[in-house]
Design an enzyme around this catalytic site. Structure first.
Site, short mmCIF file in Angstrom:
data_model
loop_
_atom_site.label_atom_id
_atom_site.label_comp_id
_atom_site.label_asym_id
_atom_site.label_seq_id
_atom_site.Cartn_x
_atom_site.Cartn_y
_atom_site.Cartn_z
N ARG A 229 38.49 44.60 39.51
CA ARG A 229 38.05 45.48 40.69
C ARG A 229 37.44 44.68 41.60
O ARG A 229 36.44 43.72 41.21
CB ARG A 229 37.30 46.81 40.21
CG ARG A 229 38.20 47.61 39.24
CD ARG A 229 39.00 48.54 40.18
NE ARG A 229 39.73 49.58 39.44
CZ ARG A 229 41.08 49.39 38.95
NH1 ARG A 229 41.49 48.43 39.13
NH2 ARG A 229 41.74 50.59 38.51
N GLU A 258 39.29 48.70 49.70
CA GLU A 258 40.70 48.63 49.83
C GLU A 258 41.23 50.01 50.55
O GLU A 258 40.63 51.08 50.55
CB GLU A 258 41.47 48.67 48.56
CG GLU A 258 40.99 47.48 47.58
CD GLU A 258 41.43 47.50 46.23
OE1 GLU A 258 42.23 48.26 45.98
OE2 GLU A 258 41.14 46.48 45.39
N HIS A 276 46.33 44.44 45.75
CA HIS A 276 46.30 45.11 44.51
C HIS A 276 47.80 45.65 43.98
O HIS A 276 47.98 46.82 43.65
CB HIS A 276 45.41 46.40 44.90
CG HIS A 276 44.88 47.09 43.39
ND1 HIS A 276 43.64 47.83 43.56
CD2 HIS A 276 45.17 47.07 42.11
CE1 HIS A 276 43.37 48.06 42.22
NE2 HIS A 276 44.36 47.72 41.52
P1 NDP Z 1 39.64 46.67 28.26
O1 NDP Z 1 38.83 48.03 28.02
O2 NDP Z 1 40.82 46.63 27.23
O3 NDP Z 1 38.80 45.33 28.18
C1 NDP Z 1 37.71 45.53 29.22
C2 NDP Z 1 36.88 44.07 28.72
O4 NDP Z 1 35.84 43.81 29.40
C3 NDP Z 1 36.40 44.16 27.24
O5 NDP Z 1 36.82 42.98 26.77
C4 NDP Z 1 34.83 44.50 27.66
O6 NDP Z 1 33.97 43.91 26.38
C5 NDP Z 1 34.57 43.68 28.84
N1 NDP Z 1 33.41 44.15 29.65
C6 NDP Z 1 33.45 45.47 29.91
N2 NDP Z 1 32.07 45.28 30.79
C7 NDP Z 1 31.59 44.02 30.72
C8 NDP Z 1 30.29 43.51 31.17
N3 NDP Z 1 29.59 44.07 31.89
N4 NDP Z 1 30.58 42.03 31.18
C9 NDP Z 1 31.52 41.44 30.79
N5 NDP Z 1 32.40 41.92 29.95
C10 NDP Z 1 32.62 43.19 30.12
O7 NDP Z 1 40.44 47.05 29.47
P2 NDP Z 1 41.69 46.27 29.95
O8 NDP Z 1 41.92 44.82 29.63
O9 NDP Z 1 42.68 47.25 29.87
O10 NDP Z 1 41.61 46.60 31.79
C11 NDP Z 1 40.57 45.83 32.21
C12 NDP Z 1 40.43 46.19 33.72
O11 NDP Z 1 41.29 45.46 34.42
C13 NDP Z 1 40.60 47.66 34.00
O12 NDP Z 1 39.50 48.51 33.72
C14 NDP Z 1 40.79 47.79 35.56
O13 NDP Z 1 39.84 47.85 36.16
C15 NDP Z 1 41.50 46.21 35.90
N6 NDP Z 1 42.83 46.34 36.10
C16 NDP Z 1 43.40 45.95 37.43
C17 NDP Z 1 44.80 46.00 37.71
C18 NDP Z 1 45.18 45.57 39.02
O14 NDP Z 1 46.20 46.01 39.58
N7 NDP Z 1 44.41 44.54 39.56
C19 NDP Z 1 45.65 46.60 36.77
C20 NDP Z 1 45.02 46.84 35.67
C21 NDP Z 1 43.58 46.83 35.09
P3 NDP Z 1 32.54 44.39 26.19
O15 NDP Z 1 32.86 45.94 25.95
O16 NDP Z 1 32.30 43.92 24.78
O17 NDP Z 1 31.82 43.98 27.09
#
Ligand code: NDP
Length: 314
Positions: A229, A258, A276
């Protein structure tokens, strides 16, 4: 459409496949085109894309609201805490978009490292006649840091492994199910790698996680790719780092405001920009639409929602 079909509001642009599916079973209203005030009292669900902004005051317009079905995995625009307080379920579409987002992340890595868009312009403009294209940066075998090692982070790592990349990652909690090196501090991760890919959720908890200090650690030879994001990266600090070449380049799919992309960013030649579109293939948008619809149908028929957001899981 019979008035006995449940009434829903579409809150943002959604794929055409989802619109068609909704129209078969629901009375569909559009967010900005509700003329009859009585509609608000009958709406049972909101349906929108991942970028939908649905806060407590918007939810308050709908006294009969039961569910919000997000067609996207990220739901940082939805005030889930406010929804939960009212017992409103929120669903999203995880997993089905992992491959596409990971594919685009690798595409941006290659595009920015090998300067593919610039090479395309160079060839089209016949600049080749004046001499060869400058040498670029090798991706295979380079050090890759992934910030976020969830569903999509792991799909990115799988692809990067095929490029023999040396993979390490940062998350808040170390994972026991991945073979990659865990670096508990994001600045230390940036300092250790050639390429940093960001794939965390958005929202307050990750706002400006990639700040000036992290970019400084990434350094003048380092590249950033953001498919998470826009809010996760300090965009002002990023533009400054790119302008001053304190990082080598960036591949970006997401932005702070955006579809507005700052002119300073658009002017730079060390960035590759996409609007995006990480999940934007026909196949994946169909799969996301089917899951968003299935979640809504499940709820309306009294079944458990298939993919509720983690906060709404039983
Ligand atoms: P998941 O929930 O499977 O994974 C999120 C990961 O981020 C986890 O490993 C989590 O680990 C980590 N995380 C969360 N907070 C932090 C932090 N503060 N510091 C470091 N790591 C962090 O989500 P997805 O992989 O399915 O999707 C991730 C994101 O990708 C979505 O939420 C969306 O925003 C974005 N996305 C963008 C798209 C685009 O069109 N560009 C399309 C689809 C998704 P932990 O909790 O241990 O920190």
């Amino acid at each position: 459409m019979s008035i006995h079909h449940p009434e829903i509001v579409v809150t943002s642009r959604i794929p055409p496949f989802l619109t068609t599916g909704l129209q078969e079973k629901y009375v569909v209203h559009e967010r900005d085109h509700i003329r009859d005030r009585q509609v608000f009292g009958r709406v049972r669900a909101l349906v929108g894309g991942g970028e939908s902004k649905i806060d407590a005051s918007y939810m308050a317009l709908f006294p009969a609201l039961e569910m919000i079905s997000v067609c996207g995995v990220g739901y940082d625009g939805i005030d889930v805490a406010a929804a939960k307080k009212r017992g409103i379920m929120v669903s999203h579409t995880p997993e089905v978009l992992n491959d596409d987002v990971a594919d685009l992340a690798l595409g941006l890595l290659l595009a920015v490292a090998r300067k593919i868009p610039a090479a395309d312009r160079f060839t089209r403009n016949a600049d080749w006649l004046d001499g060869p294209f400058p040498l670029t940066r090798k991706l295979t075998g380079a050090k890759l840091g992934i910030v976020g090692m969830g569903r999509i982070g792991q799909a990115i790592a799988k692809r990067a492994a095929a490029f023999d990349m040396d993979i390490s990652y940062n998350t808040r909690h170390q994972r026991s199910d991945v073979p990659y090196k865990y670096v508990p501090n994001v600045t230390a991760l940036a300092a250790a790698v050639d390429f940093l890919v960001v794939i965390t959720p958005g929202g307050a908890a990750t706002r400006n996680l990639i700040n000036a200090e992290v970019l400084k650690a990434l350094g003048p030879q380092g590249f950033l790719v953001n498919v998470a994001r826009g809010s996760v990266v300090d965009q002002v600090a990023l533009i400054e780092a790119l302008q001053k070449k304190t990082i080598a380049g960036a591949g970006l799919d997401v932005y702070v405001d955006e579809p507005n992309v700052p002119a300073e960013l658009r002017k730079l030649d060390n960035v590759v920009l996409t609007p995006h579109v990480a999940s934007g293939t026909v196949e994946t948008r169909k799969a996301m639409s089917a899951l968003a619809l299935a979640n809504l149908d499940a709820h309306m028929s009294g079944q458990p929602i298939i993919t509720p957001v983690p906060e709404c899981r039983p």
